[in-house]
Design a protein around this motif. Structure first.
Motif, PDB file in Angstrom:
ATOM      1  N   PHE A   1       1.589 -76.669   8.938  1.00 17.68           N
ATOM      2  CA  PHE A   1       1.538 -77.958   9.639  1.00 17.68           C
ATOM      3  C   PHE A   1       2.720 -78.867   9.302  1.00 17.68           C
ATOM      4  N   ASN A   2       3.857 -78.304   8.992  1.00 16.92           N
ATOM      5  CA  ASN A   2       5.052 -79.064   8.603  1.00 16.92           C
ATOM      6  C   ASN A   2       4.821 -79.894   7.340  1.00 16.92           C
TER       7      ASN A   2
ATOM      8  N   SER B   1      -1.492 -71.751   9.705  1.00  9.05           N
ATOM      9  CA  SER B   1      -1.646 -72.966   8.894  1.00  9.05           C
ATOM     10  C   SER B   1      -3.075 -73.124   8.400  1.00  9.05           C
ATOM     11  N   VAL B   2      -4.030 -72.965   9.300  1.00 11.42           N
ATOM     12  CA  VAL B   2      -5.439 -73.068   8.907  1.00 11.42           C
ATOM     13  C   VAL B   2      -5.787 -71.943   7.932  1.00 11.42           C
ATOM     14  N   GLY B   3      -5.224 -70.756   8.147  1.00  9.97           N
ATOM     15  CA  GLY B   3      -5.477 -69.642   7.234  1.00  9.97           C
ATOM     16  C   GLY B   3      -5.027 -69.933   5.812  1.00  9.97           C
ATOM     17  N   ILE B   4      -3.869 -70.536   5.657  1.00 12.14           N
ATOM     18  CA  ILE B   4      -3.382 -70.891   4.311  1.00 12.14           C
ATOM     19  C   ILE B   4      -4.295 -71.950   3.692  1.00 12.14           C
ATOM     20  N   LEU B   5      -4.688 -72.949   4.473  1.00 14.12           N
ATOM     21  CA  LEU B   5      -5.591 -73.979   3.948  1.00 14.12           C
ATOM     22  C   LEU B   5      -6.954 -73.379   3.602  1.00 14.12           C
ATOM     23  N   LEU B   6      -7.427 -72.439   4.408  1.00 17.39           N
ATOM     24  CA  LEU B   6      -8.688 -71.770   4.117  1.00 17.39           C
ATOM     25  C   LEU B   6      -8.597 -70.993   2.806  1.00 17.39           C
TER      26      LEU B   6
ATOM     27  N   TYR C   1       1.678 -69.848  23.260  1.00 18.82           N
ATOM     28  CA  TYR C   1       2.269 -68.638  22.686  1.00 18.82           C
ATOM     29  C   TYR C   1       2.777 -68.866  21.256  1.00 18.82           C
ATOM     30  N   ARG C   2       3.395 -70.009  21.011  1.00 21.49           N
ATOM     31  CA  ARG C   2       3.897 -70.333  19.670  1.00 21.49           C
ATOM     32  C   ARG C   2       2.928 -71.243  18.900  1.00 21.49           C
ATOM     33  N   SER C   3       2.236 -72.105  19.599  1.00 19.81           N
ATOM     34  CA  SER C   3       1.341 -73.061  18.947  1.00 19.81           C
ATOM     35  C   SER C   3       0.119 -72.397  18.328  1.00 19.81           C
ATOM     36  N   ALA C   4      -0.487 -71.454  19.030  1.00 19.67           N
ATOM     37  CA  ALA C   4      -1.708 -70.819  18.521  1.00 19.67           C
ATOM     38  C   ALA C   4      -1.457 -70.062  17.211  1.00 19.67           C
TER      39      ALA C   4
END
Length: 190
Positions: free
Chosen positions: A122-123, A54-59, A45-48
């Motif tokens: 990702f901290n 995080s991946v969206g910002i890196l993308l 619920y929180r991890s996804a």
């Protein structure tokens, strides 16, 4: 294999960026579909959503690099066997995908940051809200995000089908160029 594109072939950097973005977008779409139905008590619920953001910002950073690379190393010319309508539709499709990707990423950012929250990546670092607390922005951004992501998947599917059409029916080097393969000898094709 060459690093930069030339007039006939894609370089390894363009090829790597293309496939990295393609795989990431498909994975993000699948994760997005999965996470919208998670209940409060589900382990993800929180991890996804954290992973998705995080991946969206890196993308977003990768797509910025991809556009910069496109300026530094323009793509090869269309194959001479391509019809004028194919050249125009390919050009429009590529730019529509860029526009939709940035629309999806910016709207995704606004979904989370519309309440003034920063996005933790990702901290490693945090991306602050640029809007502050804006009532109603989260819902509007959510609607835009959903429409843009579905449009990306549909358009990317058409793009993939067009590449397969060129490879299987036209038997040209369109797909081979994006796979880093050498052009085929036209005399050996039958």
């Amino acid at each position: 294999m060459q690093l930069r594109n030339d007039s006939q072939r894609f370089g390894i950097i363009t090829i790597a960026l293309h496939w990295l973005v393609a795989m990431t977008v498909v994975g993000m779409f699948a994760l997005g579909l999965y996470m919208v139905d998670l209940t409060y008590y589900h382990d993800w619920y929180r991890s996804a959503p954290h992973l998705h953001r995080s991946v969206g910002i890196l993308l977003f950073l990768v797509m910025g690099a991809r556009l910069l690379w496109r300026l530094i190393s323009p793509p090869p010319k269309a194959l001479p066997t391509h019809q004028p309508w194919e050249k125009v539709s390919a050009h429009l499709t590529h730019w529509a995908l860029y526009l939709l990707l940035f629309t999806a990423m910016i709207s995704g950012y606004l979904i989370t940051s519309a309440d003034g929250s920063a996005i933790d990546v990702f901290n490693w670092f945090a991306v602050p809200s640029m809007t502050g607390d804006q009532k109603g922005l989260e819902d509007l951004a959510g609607d835009i995000h959903e429409i843009a992501t579905w449009a990306i998947i549909i358009l990317a599917g058409v793009h993939a089908l067009a590449a397969l059409k060129h490879h299987l029916l036209d038997r040209d080097d369109t797909l081979r160029r994006m796979l880093g393969k050498a052009p085929r000898d036209p005399d050996k094709l039958s």
